[in-house]
Design a protein around this motif. Structure first.
Motif, short mmCIF file in Angstrom:
data_model
loop_
_atom_site.label_atom_id
_atom_site.label_comp_id
_atom_site.label_asym_id
_atom_site.label_seq_id
_atom_site.Cartn_x
_atom_site.Cartn_y
_atom_site.Cartn_z
N LYS A 296 0.81 -1.22 0.00
CA LYS A 296 0.00 0.00 0.00
C LYS A 296 0.85 1.27 0.00
CE LYS A 296 -3.84 -2.37 2.24
NZ LYS A 296 -4.80 -2.41 3.37
N ILE A 297 2.16 1.14 0.22
CA ILE A 297 3.05 2.29 0.16
C ILE A 297 4.35 1.86 -0.53
CG2 ILE A 297 3.90 1.84 2.51
CD1 ILE A 297 3.39 5.35 0.98
N PRO A 298 4.25 1.35 -1.78
CA PRO A 298 5.44 0.83 -2.46
C PRO A 298 6.39 1.91 -2.94
CG PRO A 298 3.58 0.83 -3.96
CD PRO A 298 3.04 1.25 -2.61
N PHE A 299 5.95 3.17 -2.85
CA PHE A 299 6.80 4.28 -3.30
C PHE A 299 8.01 4.44 -2.39
CE2 PHE A 299 2.21 5.28 -3.21
CZ PHE A 299 1.92 4.95 -4.54
N ALA A 300 7.86 4.10 -1.10
CA ALA A 300 9.00 4.06 -0.19
C ALA A 300 9.58 2.66 -0.28
CB ALA A 300 8.55 4.36 1.24
N ARG A 301 10.74 2.52 -0.91
CA ARG A 301 11.17 1.21 -1.35
C ARG A 301 11.92 0.39 -0.31
NH1 ARG A 301 13.41 1.45 -7.30
NH2 ARG A 301 13.65 -0.75 -6.75
N CYS A 302 12.11 0.95 0.86
CA CYS A 302 12.65 0.15 1.97
C CYS A 302 12.01 0.68 3.26
CB CYS A 302 14.16 0.26 2.04
SG CYS A 302 14.91 -0.81 3.31
N VAL A 303 11.39 -0.22 4.01
CA VAL A 303 10.67 0.18 5.22
C VAL A 303 11.07 -0.74 6.37
CG1 VAL A 303 8.40 0.46 6.30
CG2 VAL A 303 8.70 1.04 3.88
N GLY A 304 11.23 -0.14 7.54
CA GLY A 304 11.44 -0.90 8.76
C GLY A 304 10.14 -0.93 9.55
N TRP A 305 9.63 -2.11 9.82
CA TRP A 305 8.35 -2.28 10.51
C TRP A 305 8.60 -2.78 11.93
CZ3 TRP A 305 4.18 -1.02 7.37
CH2 TRP A 305 4.44 -0.99 5.99
N ASP A 306 7.99 -2.13 12.91
CA ASP A 306 8.09 -2.58 14.30
C ASP A 306 6.78 -3.25 14.69
OD1 ASP A 306 10.65 -1.71 14.67
OD2 ASP A 306 10.08 0.24 15.46
N ASN B 67 15.48 4.12 8.29
CA ASN B 67 15.38 2.94 9.16
C ASN B 67 16.74 2.27 9.26
OD1 ASN B 67 14.57 2.51 6.31
ND2 ASN B 67 14.74 0.35 6.83
N ASP B 68 17.01 1.71 10.40
CA ASP B 68 18.33 1.12 10.70
C ASP B 68 18.60 -0.08 9.80
OD1 ASP B 68 20.52 -0.22 11.85
OD2 ASP B 68 20.01 0.51 13.84
N VAL B 69 19.73 -0.06 9.08
CA VAL B 69 20.12 -1.24 8.29
C VAL B 69 21.43 -1.84 8.77
CG1 VAL B 69 18.91 -0.42 6.23
CG2 VAL B 69 21.35 0.09 6.50
N LYS B 70 22.16 -1.15 9.63
CA LYS B 70 23.51 -1.60 9.98
C LYS B 70 23.52 -2.91 10.75
CE LYS B 70 23.74 1.69 13.87
NZ LYS B 70 22.56 2.51 13.48
N PHE B 71 22.57 -3.10 11.67
CA PHE B 71 22.57 -4.34 12.44
C PHE B 71 22.21 -5.53 11.54
CE2 PHE B 71 20.64 -7.51 15.31
CZ PHE B 71 21.70 -7.69 16.19
N GLY B 72 21.23 -5.34 10.67
CA GLY B 72 20.87 -6.40 9.74
C GLY B 72 21.99 -6.72 8.77
N GLU B 73 22.70 -5.70 8.30
CA GLU B 73 23.81 -5.92 7.39
C GLU B 73 24.92 -6.72 8.06
OE1 GLU B 73 24.37 -4.37 3.62
OE2 GLU B 73 22.79 -5.66 4.39
#
Length: 354
Positions: free
Chosen positions: A298-308, A327-333
């Motif tokens: 429903k919001i594909p225009f934001a191409r990376c989202v962090g969901w809590d 949104n934080d990507v460093k821990f996942g990376e």
């Protein structure tokens, strides 16, 4: 030649902000890097040179090296395709989200965008008015009865309140309309009674599952990283400087054997409850994934989202927040990455140089 003073001032402000942003990330990365080397010994200099070279030659600037060095020290090797967190913020976010990412900071829009009962929203306070979750204006005299109609405890979150900031808890005795008005725009949510499995780890702070989803160049949405955020026994909600983060296998929902403190030091059990992470599966994990995939459509225009997300005592998925900004990507990376190699983000360049 005419000098456009306003443009020069804007460029100067933007350059100063960028410098401050990078220095903050450099300081944070260096602190973690030193802690990792103190614990595990010196990192192979060959791998560190690979990280430095990759930052300069592939990503385009040496300022992206500090987080690559952290990832390298953490894993013991260098991996091509890693995205440094400051590169993500200054290059990827503007190009892959633009202003659409900023929308997530406006809490009152969640129901309008998603029309989903997975959000525990009860009411909103926006620009001097109170509204129901369906965006119908409510007289101030009726607000208290509205928000406590089906909940003994509520949570107020200010717009752009991420990482545990701008969050307050109220019951009928402590709730006051004027207090909410003095705080500013935000959302009133019912307090979630979390799943017993999460409650066993830490009973006060509601555990949250951070799920990162992306939209690829074909428009397909997928999950790229996931970790469980656990609070400490004395915390009312998750605090970034005290939380324990445990990576979650995105194919099975099982916790990794080790979780990590804010300084990235590993531990195999919660420091307060002493419950070990290994062998535990996140409750309703397939449902969590399903909710994220449906909502991101429903919001594909934001191409990376962090969901809590969390799972409540009845096993239902609850979406506490969504972050489509930085949104934080460093821990996942570091723990599960490189997570975005097929997206070719390393080829992106800033929208404009400062």
């Amino acid at each position: 030649m005419r000098v456009d003073v306003e443009t020069l001032v804007r460029k100067s402000i933007k350059k100063a902000a960028r410098y401050k942003f990078d220095k903050h990330h450099e300081s944070q990365a260096r602190t973690i890097f030193k802690a990792l080397e103190k614990k595990h010994g010196k990192t192979d200099p060959v791998n560190l040179r690979l990280a430095d070279t990759y930052a300069q030659e592939v990503l385009g600037d040496a300022r992206y090296a500090p987080w690559l060095r952290v990832y390298t020290a953490f894993t013991g090797t260098f991996k091509e395709g890693w995205i440094p967190d400051n590169y993500y913020g200054t290059v990827v976010v503007p190009r892959m989200k633009g202003l659409y990412g900023d929308i997530s900071g406006l809490k009152s829009l969640s129901n309008i965008i998603f029309s989903s009962d997975t959000f525990p929203d009860i009411a909103y306070f926006v620009n001097g008015l109170f509204f129901t979750a369906n965006h119908i204006a409510v007289p101030e005299s009726e607000v208290e009865d509205l928000v406590f109609a089906n909940s003994e405890k509520i949570v107020f979150k200010l717009d752009s309140s991420f990482q545990g900031k701008g969050i307050l808890f109220f019951n009928r005795q402590t709730f006051n309309v004027d207090t909410i008005k003095s705080l500013g725009n935000g959302v009133i949510q019912r307090f979630i009674v979390q799943h017993p499995l999460f409650n066993d780890f830490a009973s006060n702070a509601v555990a949250t599952l951070r799920v990162t989803s992306v939209v690829d160049d074909a428009g397909l949405i997928s999950i790229r990283a996931c970790f469980l955020r656990l609070g400490r026994v004395a915390d009312t909600h998750i605090q970034p400087d005290r939380e324990i983060c445990v990576p979650v296998d995105i194919s099975s929902g099982k916790l990794y054997a080790q979780g990590y403190l804010p300084d990235w030091m590993a531990l195999d059990e919660h420091p307060d409850s002493k419950i070990k992470f290994d062998g535990i599966s996140v409750p309703a994990f397939p449902e969590c994934v399903g909710v994220v995939l449906e909502l991101h459509k429903k919001i594909p225009f934001a191409r990376c989202v962090g969901w809590d997300l969390t799972v409540d005592k009845n096993g239902s998925v609850q979406v506490l927040e969504w972050n489509a900004e930085h949104n934080d990507v460093k821990f996942g990376e570091a723990t599960q990455g490189p997570c975005f190699t097929d997206l070719k983000w390393e080829r992106l360049r800033p929208l404009s140089k400062t």
